[in-house]
Write an enzyme that holds these catalytic residues in place. Structure first.
Site: not given
Ligand code: HH2
Length: 261
Positions: A205, A239
């Site tokens: 992040k 995650r």
């Molecule tokens: N972070 C992201 C997406 N979903 N769900 C939970 N429960 N906790 C988190 O910290 C979280 C989440 C964001 O990360 P990422 O999936 O890598 O990116 P994107 O939102 O662009 O798909």
């Protein structure tokens, strides 16, 4: 929890796994590397991301979930804020609803979670993805996030979600400056003390960049350190994008009894 983003625009792996065959291959890789849960998402929630409609989102995640289910019984969470997508995903074999809006997005979010009878992750976010990083402010970020999560757990239980089905997540980077995210990481024990399993998502992040982690290697090192902090504080799952490295950093993973069924 290994991340599988079936999106064109996720911040770190956008576009790589939009094709179901590539997504399924990535799922196999994450499982081989030691993931205990796969988190499949069809809508990016990165700061500034544009929303997608439920039909498009379901069309991205359902074939991938069904394809994974055809070769593995690994728990699969669907990362969606839309009840219709959660329903379609569960019908295809998803076992956990991961909702970054903590069941606040739609009028029928709470009722749908109760009806689905699956574990649900309630995450804290301040504002909404498009604008959440504009200038987030808190008097006391740790207390506000902890109180919010306790209130959302109460709301879910009042709507009929079983206490044992509720997971909490501080939502690192969701309407938070780097300073806010760090304060939460340093005080995860306050959220763990609420008595629900806690999920932590800090992997790759942007707060890590704000701390000086500019290169991919530095961001990985920061992600692993955050996972270690989470494990120390007693979170039930992390995650992550880098499953192999995280399992190694945690000395084989998190304690078995804390894992969801
Ligand atoms: N972070 C992201 C997406 N979903 N769900 C939970 N429960 N906790 C988190 O910290 C979280 C989440 C964001 O990360 P990422 O999936 O890598 O990116 P994107 O939102 O662009 O798909």
């Amino acid at each position: 929890m290994g991340i599988l983003n079936v999106t064109p625009d996720s911040f770190s792996d956008g576009g790589r796994f939009l094709d179901p065959i590539a997504a399924t291959a990535q799922a196999r890789r994450l499982i081989a590397e030691g993931a205990d849960i796969l988190d499949v998402g069809g809508e990016s929630t990165r700061p500034g991301a544009e929303p997608v409609d439920a039909e498009e989102e379901a069309a991205r995640v359902v074939p991938v979930i069904a394809a994974i289910r055809a070769f593995s019984d690994i728990p699969i969470s669907v990362d969606t804020m839309k009840p219709a997508v959660a329903r379609a995903a569960v019908a295809a074999g998803a076992t956990i609803w991961n909702d970054v809006t903590a069941l606040t997005f739609a009028e029928d979010s709470l009722a749908t979670a109760a009806d689905l009878r699956r574990p649900v992750v309630l995450m804290h976010m301040k504002g909404e993805p498009r604008t959440m990083q504009a200038a987030p402010e808190y008097d006391d970020v740790v207390s506000e996030v902890t109180d919010y999560l306790a209130a959302r757990a109460d709301a879910a239980m009042a709507a009929g979600v079983e206490r044992s089905a509720i997971w909490l997540d501080p939502g690192i980077g969701f309407g938070k400056t780097a300073r806010h995210s760090l304060a939460l990481l340093a005080n995860l024990g306050r959220i763990v003390a609420l008595g629900f399993p806690v999920l932590l998502g800090a992997s790759r992040k942007s707060f890590l960049r704000a701390l000086g982690a500019q290169s991919d290697d530095a961001r990985l090192a920061g992600s692993l350190e955050a996972a270690r902090l989470g494990a120390k504080a007693g979170v039930a799952a992390v995650r992550v994008h880098d499953v192999r490295e995280t399992v190694a950093a945690l000395g084989g993973g998190l304690a078995r009894p804390a894992r969801p069924s």
